[in-house]
Scaffold this active site. Sequence first.
Site, mmCIF file in Angstrom:
data_model
loop_
_atom_site.group_PDB
_atom_site.id
_atom_site.type_symbol
_atom_site.label_atom_id
_atom_site.label_comp_id
_atom_site.label_asym_id
_atom_site.label_seq_id
_atom_site.Cartn_x
_atom_site.Cartn_y
_atom_site.Cartn_z
ATOM 1 N N LYS A 295 0.850 -0.979 0.008
ATOM 2 C CA LYS A 295 0.055 0.048 0.003
ATOM 3 C C LYS A 295 0.827 1.168 0.003
ATOM 4 C CE LYS A 295 -1.862 1.608 4.067
ATOM 5 N NZ LYS A 295 -1.817 3.097 4.257
ATOM 6 N N ASN A 296 1.870 1.269 0.890
ATOM 7 C CA ASN A 296 2.675 2.485 1.281
ATOM 8 C C ASN A 296 3.519 2.917 -0.140
ATOM 9 O OD1 ASN A 296 1.288 3.068 3.377
ATOM 10 N ND2 ASN A 296 2.958 2.421 5.056
ATOM 11 N N ARG B 31 -5.184 10.106 4.603
ATOM 12 C CA ARG B 31 -4.279 11.209 5.118
ATOM 13 C C ARG B 31 -2.980 11.286 3.998
ATOM 14 N NH1 ARG B 31 0.550 12.454 7.100
ATOM 15 N NH2 ARG B 31 0.555 14.254 8.579
ATOM 16 N N CYS C 18 -5.069 12.525 14.279
ATOM 17 C CA CYS C 18 -5.392 11.216 13.578
ATOM 18 C C CYS C 18 -5.212 10.031 15.227
ATOM 19 C CB CYS C 18 -4.208 10.721 12.927
ATOM 20 S SG CYS C 18 -4.131 8.974 12.349
ATOM 21 N N ARG D 192 -0.459 14.052 13.711
ATOM 22 C CA ARG D 192 0.272 14.028 12.673
ATOM 23 C C ARG D 192 0.488 15.327 11.696
ATOM 24 N NH1 ARG D 192 -1.341 8.294 9.985
ATOM 25 N NH2 ARG D 192 0.634 8.396 8.896
ATOM 26 N N ASP E 277 4.422 0.163 11.997
ATOM 27 C CA ASP E 277 3.438 -0.282 11.510
ATOM 28 C C ASP E 277 3.185 -1.836 12.128
ATOM 29 O OD1 ASP E 277 2.659 2.018 10.617
ATOM 30 O OD2 ASP E 277 2.963 1.496 8.143
ATOM 31 N N ILE F 81 7.585 6.407 17.271
ATOM 32 C CA ILE F 81 7.304 7.484 16.038
ATOM 33 C C ILE F 81 6.013 8.102 16.040
ATOM 34 C CG2 ILE F 81 6.857 7.069 13.344
ATOM 35 C CD1 ILE F 81 9.756 6.306 14.308
ATOM 36 N N ARG G 188 -8.473 -0.665 4.265
ATOM 37 C CA ARG G 188 -7.546 0.403 3.717
ATOM 38 C C ARG G 188 -6.449 -0.302 3.365
ATOM 39 N NH1 ARG G 188 -6.877 5.079 7.167
ATOM 40 N NH2 ARG G 188 -5.256 5.419 5.797
HETATM 41 C C1 UD1 Z 1 4.235 6.552 7.018
HETATM 42 C C2 UD1 Z 1 3.311 5.432 6.541
HETATM 43 C C3 UD1 Z 1 2.942 4.870 7.828
HETATM 44 C C4 UD1 Z 1 4.087 4.782 8.654
HETATM 45 C C5 UD1 Z 1 4.994 6.043 9.052
HETATM 46 C C6 UD1 Z 1 6.111 5.699 9.469
HETATM 47 C C7 UD1 Z 1 2.298 5.995 4.270
HETATM 48 C C8 UD1 Z 1 0.987 6.267 3.489
HETATM 49 N N1 UD1 Z 1 2.377 5.984 5.561
HETATM 50 O O1 UD1 Z 1 3.413 7.676 7.055
HETATM 51 O O2 UD1 Z 1 2.174 3.792 7.514
HETATM 52 O O3 UD1 Z 1 3.482 4.307 10.110
HETATM 53 O O4 UD1 Z 1 5.482 6.506 7.573
HETATM 54 O O5 UD1 Z 1 6.871 4.598 9.150
HETATM 55 O O6 UD1 Z 1 3.461 5.591 3.713
HETATM 56 N N2 UD1 Z 1 6.127 14.467 11.498
HETATM 57 C C9 UD1 Z 1 6.109 15.692 11.752
HETATM 58 N N3 UD1 Z 1 5.894 16.756 10.881
HETATM 59 C C10 UD1 Z 1 5.771 16.449 9.546
HETATM 60 C C11 UD1 Z 1 5.886 14.974 9.134
HETATM 61 C C12 UD1 Z 1 5.915 14.124 10.232
HETATM 62 O O7 UD1 Z 1 6.438 15.826 12.779
HETATM 63 O O8 UD1 Z 1 5.778 17.150 8.652
HETATM 64 C C13 UD1 Z 1 6.098 13.248 12.564
HETATM 65 C C14 UD1 Z 1 4.877 12.560 12.459
HETATM 66 O O9 UD1 Z 1 3.962 12.953 13.146
HETATM 67 C C15 UD1 Z 1 5.459 11.230 13.094
HETATM 68 C C16 UD1 Z 1 6.776 11.187 12.491
HETATM 69 O O10 UD1 Z 1 6.863 12.371 12.012
HETATM 70 O O11 UD1 Z 1 5.569 11.447 14.460
HETATM 71 C C17 UD1 Z 1 6.759 10.042 11.413
HETATM 72 O O12 UD1 Z 1 5.724 10.439 10.479
HETATM 73 P P1 UD1 Z 1 6.086 10.245 8.986
HETATM 74 O O13 UD1 Z 1 7.209 9.320 8.689
HETATM 75 O O14 UD1 Z 1 5.857 11.396 8.124
HETATM 76 O O15 UD1 Z 1 4.856 9.252 8.511
HETATM 77 P P2 UD1 Z 1 3.883 9.385 7.471
HETATM 78 O O16 UD1 Z 1 4.735 9.665 5.988
HETATM 79 O O17 UD1 Z 1 2.652 9.934 7.810
#
Ligand code: UD1
Length: 437
Positions: free
Chosen positions: A29-30, A103, A127, A132, A326, A348, A418
């Site tokens: 998916k990701n 998201r 979330c 997030r 995950d 995370i 999903r």
């Molecule tokens: C992606 C994956 C999700 C996985 C996560 C971590 C997809 C669709 N989703 O989510 O399944 O659990 O990576 O491996 O691929 N953060 C900030 N500011 C930002 C962006 C992120 O503070 O602008 C923080 C988030 O709140 C979180 C951490 O960084 O605590 C990790 O988030 P991120 O790696 O961005 O995860 P996603 O891309 O949302």
Amino acid sequence: MAQCKNDGNSIKIEGGRPLHGSVRIQSSKNATLPIMAACLLIPGKSTLKACPDITDVAYMSRLLECAGAGVEISPAPTGIDISITAGNITNCRLPSRYVKAMRSSVILMGALLGRVGEAYVDYPGGCVIGERPIDLHLSGLEKLGAQIWIEGNRIHAYADELKGACINFPFPSVGATQNIILAAVTAKGTTVIKNAAREPEVTVLCEFLNKAGADITLPESFWTEGRLIINGTPLSRLCATDFDMIPDRIVTGTYMFATMAAGGSIKLENVPIEQLYSVWAIITKMGGSITYDDEKKTLAVSAPEKGRLKNIEFIETDVYPGFPTDLQSQLMAAAAIARGELTIKESIFSSRFKIAEELRRMGADIRTDGNTAIINGVAALTGRNVIAHELRGGAALAIAGLAASGITTISDISYINRGYQDIVGDLRCLGAKISYE
Ligand code: UD1
């Protein structure tokens, strides 16, 4: 191949039976979602082969269509083939309905900016797995020259011209890295990302874009400090390409932990083994056994049918190649009936223990405090009516149900759908007594 996908609202499991059988792992998916977004940058018709047939992919298809792309879906031996033609992108205002449903639609900002220089998307709120924010996405896009306005709950991003820049992330966010890559591919000049995420879902996006004509380099320092270089390529040089989607490491890990919880001996085909060493290490420490057949790309996992596994003492979720957040809930479900105590630190996301309450209702002994959970393994779990509050936690409840005595019914399974193409069909192939209700 699993063949019992349907639209039931709940899943019923008759637990207490070991798993035996084999199943082919669906595609990721990701990995699929950002590659679908990347197709917005490519005017011709690209075909993404063997994508997962899941609701998030359906939402992303709708969003691409809303932007003006043509999306054709046809059945594939595993999953679906998706052909995307982005000849004429006419609309950069994405409808709230689909953006809010998923998201990760936020990565369409980078793709739309790169393609038409403008994007309107909804601001993703908090979330169920914790706050997030998207500050890293927005500040990175601003560094590339985009102007950003927050208008109520909408984000409006605009750029006359995107220009390469040096972007140093304080944290290696997967989504922010993907968003910046998508915007920088057609920007003028060179973009260097420091502390980029190194997850396979980032590298496979680069692989796809390079196959389409982009110029993205992952030097040695990418693997040590996340340094990634994107030399901007004019849009006219990007060409349509076909691409085979990679298998899903999280679905693979889910079925590995299912075997840990229920006992038995299973085979998983189409496994991205090189992405799963952190999981392999935990499973063998818990007393499970794993072998990998390199020629057949098949993973054999087994765990004692009688007698409990032992808990490792401590695990912390981490960015790749560490133990993935995950799979944290799935490990928690298996640990709930192993001997001894496991402490999980969730590093995370801020609030990813919603499943603990449901597991406690099944008899688990789990205490949570902030981002720490302490699981004291019990001798047995009992089937109950439980609720899936989110995607991975929902899959973990299925794991608990397989191990529990009696009937477990999981409601709100739309969360599970999903990300899992057919969790019921897959687990049936592994010998579980499970059905959609
Ligand atoms: C992606 C994956 C999700 C996985 C996560 C971590 C997809 C669709 N989703 O989510 O399944 O659990 O990576 O491996 O691929 N953060 C900030 N500011 C930002 C962006 C992120 O503070 O602008 C923080 C988030 O709140 C979180 C951490 O960084 O605590 C990790 O988030 P991120 O790696 O961005 O995860 P996603 O891309 O949302």
